[in-house]
Enzyme design. Structure first.
Site, short mmCIF file in Angstrom:
data_model
loop_
_atom_site.label_atom_id
_atom_site.label_comp_id
_atom_site.label_asym_id
_atom_site.label_seq_id
_atom_site.Cartn_x
_atom_site.Cartn_y
_atom_site.Cartn_z
CG ASN A 105 -6.27 -47.59 30.43
OD1 ASN A 105 -5.11 -47.22 30.15
ND2 ASN A 105 -7.32 -46.81 30.33
CB SER B 257 -5.69 -46.14 26.99
OG SER B 257 -5.19 -45.19 27.94
CG ASP C 63 -10.32 -47.91 32.61
OD1 ASP C 63 -10.52 -47.84 31.39
OD2 ASP C 63 -10.23 -46.90 33.34
CG PHE D 65 2.02 -41.82 37.88
CD1 PHE D 65 2.65 -42.86 38.56
CD2 PHE D 65 2.65 -40.58 37.84
CE1 PHE D 65 3.87 -42.69 39.18
CE2 PHE D 65 3.88 -40.39 38.46
CZ PHE D 65 4.49 -41.45 39.14
CB SER E 55 -0.47 -30.80 36.16
OG SER E 55 -0.05 -29.89 35.17
CB ALA E 56 3.06 -26.67 36.85
CB THR E 57 -1.50 -27.19 33.70
OG1 THR E 57 -2.12 -26.42 32.69
CG2 THR E 57 -2.42 -28.26 34.18
CE1 TYR F 34 -2.73 -31.34 32.88
CE2 TYR F 34 -3.77 -33.49 32.77
CZ TYR F 34 -2.71 -32.68 33.15
OH TYR F 34 -1.63 -33.23 33.80
CE LYS G 211 -3.43 -34.82 36.37
NZ LYS G 211 -3.17 -36.17 36.96
NE ARG H 52 4.30 -24.17 29.21
CZ ARG H 52 3.90 -23.01 28.70
NH1 ARG H 52 4.67 -21.94 28.84
NH2 ARG H 52 2.74 -22.90 28.07
NE ARG I 117 -0.47 -26.05 23.13
CZ ARG I 117 0.40 -26.99 23.52
NH1 ARG I 117 0.57 -28.09 22.82
NH2 ARG I 117 1.13 -26.80 24.61
C1 WQD Z 1 5.47 -26.57 26.00
C2 WQD Z 1 5.70 -25.32 25.17
C3 WQD Z 1 3.83 -24.75 23.77
C4 WQD Z 1 4.15 -28.27 21.19
C5 WQD Z 1 2.48 -29.53 29.98
C6 WQD Z 1 2.09 -30.94 29.64
C7 WQD Z 1 0.81 -31.33 30.27
C8 WQD Z 1 0.82 -30.96 31.70
C9 WQD Z 1 1.00 -29.46 31.81
C10 WQD Z 1 1.61 -32.50 33.32
C11 WQD Z 1 4.47 -24.40 25.11
C12 WQD Z 1 5.06 -25.11 22.93
C13 WQD Z 1 4.40 -27.35 22.18
C14 WQD Z 1 4.31 -27.88 19.82
C15 WQD Z 1 4.94 -25.68 20.56
N1 WQD Z 1 1.86 -31.66 32.37
N2 WQD Z 1 4.78 -26.07 21.88
N3 WQD Z 1 4.70 -26.58 19.57
O1 WQD Z 1 1.63 -27.02 27.34
O2 WQD Z 1 3.36 -26.67 29.14
O3 WQD Z 1 1.75 -28.67 29.16
O4 WQD Z 1 2.26 -29.18 31.33
O5 WQD Z 1 0.57 -32.70 33.83
O6 WQD Z 1 0.70 -32.74 30.16
O7 WQD Z 1 1.90 -31.04 28.26
O8 WQD Z 1 3.66 -28.55 27.55
O9 WQD Z 1 5.11 -29.55 25.83
O10 WQD Z 1 2.67 -29.10 25.28
O11 WQD Z 1 4.27 -27.18 25.51
O12 WQD Z 1 5.29 -24.51 20.30
O13 WQD Z 1 4.10 -28.66 18.87
O14 WQD Z 1 5.96 -25.70 23.83
O15 WQD Z 1 3.13 -23.64 23.21
O16 WQD Z 1 4.91 -23.05 25.09
P1 WQD Z 1 2.58 -27.60 28.29
P2 WQD Z 1 3.91 -28.69 25.99
#
Ligand code: WQD
Length: 375
Positions: free
Chosen positions: A54, A56, A84, A107, A151-153, A175, A179, A268, A330
């Protein structure tokens, strides 16, 4: 001459001569960061690609550059259909407009952890209802194979050790929950079809699936024709660092320097997007050759880097300091999230091979071309 990125050990290369039998892959979200890189890898391994997006959060896939880059004379191997996943009619249009779709790589979805706290219902309706719409259309048109972008999240962090697929599932954000629930829906669909097939009841169609759980995708294809250029504001570390490097932001805000990690900042498992793309080709090859398949696999490098280590790597590449200040943690963040990808190595014969320095350089290379500024 295909650059290193595209010299991929494709087990389907031999099929190139059998063009008329080449599988067609529907890539939802195929104009996005990971989707577009995966399409390039699929094309270079002889697959035909239909991109459904889409737009976006992504520009239209640069199909002409990609086709010429891949030196493929018939760019009609890439089809782009705007639509979409929240609109079942849009998805059905793709299946009706396509001669055959052998598999779907799904995706399309929303992916910002911080944003999912602000607008959870948008994440639930897009990511979960969108996945259900895709599955319903696949069943209607007897498309039996899906690779799901997870996602690993969903793990909720690894307390400093590598995370394996059998570890505790504990999403820390809306989020992450979307997933995990989407994974569960796909698994239930697979089990229902298997049971009905055993009882010779044709009501539910077969779904063979590979769930790929990505850690932190970053970087860009070596020649920089595509990369991570979100249209919406990026919250990820790499695009945010790029904005500081090119002067759009004055400094990087580091969320937390009191984590139980090597230097107090978040750790990470960053994985080069081309390694991830090659992981998807390996998964498609396996899925199309494996009946009655359902597996969940981590795609990561197994190595974790802190925010400060990433900043230091970029500073060595750009030759100057990247200003940064420390802020509170965060929402949804965890101290550490690093993959155990041994199962993907064993089953898909796939392994990430690009180092952090290459990830940072390729990100910077793309942004310096994309932005055309003197980084
Ligand atoms: C990485 C590190 C932040 C921004 C990711 C993807 C998400 C999903 C899950 C796929 C963390 C730090 C970040 C900033 C910072 N992936 N940071 N300042 O949170 O591991 O999530 O994995 O599905 O889409 O985003 O990745 O790059 O946001 O953060 O200090 O401005 O960098 O705290 O430790 P995250 P990220």
């Amino acid at each position: 001459m295909l650059e290193r990125d595209l010299v991929i050990p494709c087990t389907v290369v031999g099929l190139l001569q059998l063009r008329e039998q080449m599988p067609t892959i529907l890539v939802t979200g195929g104009s996005g960061f990971i989707g577009s890189h995966t399409c390039i890898s699929l094309l270079s391994c002889g697959y035909d690609v239909i991109i459904f997006d889409n737009h976006s959060n992504s520009k239209v896939f640069p199909s002409l550059e990609v086709a010429s880059f891949l030196s493929i004379n018939n760019p009609d191997r890439i089809k782009i259909i705007h639509g979409d996943i929240c609109k079942p009619d849009d998805i059905e249009h793709v299946f009706l407009a396509s001669e055959k779709i052998d598999a779907v790589i799904h995706f399309a979805g929303l992916k910002s952890i911080p944003e999912s706290f602000k607008n959870p219902s948008k994440y639930w309706s897009t990511n979960v209802a969108g996945t259900i719409n895709i599955l319903n259309c696949m069943a209607k048109y007897s498309c039996e194979n899906i690779i799901f972008s997870s996602s690993a999240t969903i793990y909720g962090g690894g307390q400093g050790k590598q995370i394996s697929e059998s570890d505790l599932i504990n999403p820390t954000s809306p989020y992450g929950w979307t997933k995990f629930i989407s994974e569960k829906i796909i698994h239930d669909q697979h089990k229902a079809a298997k049971e009905s097939a055993n009882s010779c009841d044709e009501t539910s169609k077969t779904i063979n699936a590979i769930i790929l759980r990505y850690f932190n995708p970053v970087g860009a294809i070596k020649n920089g024709i595509i990369g991570e250029s979100p249209l919406l504001s990026a919250t990820n570390l790499f695009p945010t660092i790029m904005k500081v490097i090119n002067g759009e932001d004055s400094q990087l805000n580091i969320f937390g320097n009191d984590w139980p990690t090597i230097d107090g900042t978040g750790v990470r498992d960053y994985i080069h997007v081309m390694d991830l793309a090659e992981g998807h080709v390996a998964a498609i090859n396996y899925l199309l050759a494996t009946p009655n398949c359902f597996i969940e696999l981590n795609l990561g490098t197994g190595v974790g880097y802190s925010v400060l280590q990433v900043i230091n790597t970029f500073e060595q590449i750009v030759g100057h300091v990247i200003p940064h200040t420390f802020h509170a943690r965060r929402d949804g963040d965890v101290a550490s999230c690093v993959a155990d990808s041994s199962l993907a190595r064993k089953i898909l014969k796939w392994k990430a091979k690009r180092e952090l320095s290459e990830m940072c350089f390729d990100s910077w290379n793309y942004w310096s071309k994309y932005l055309g500024s003197n980084l």
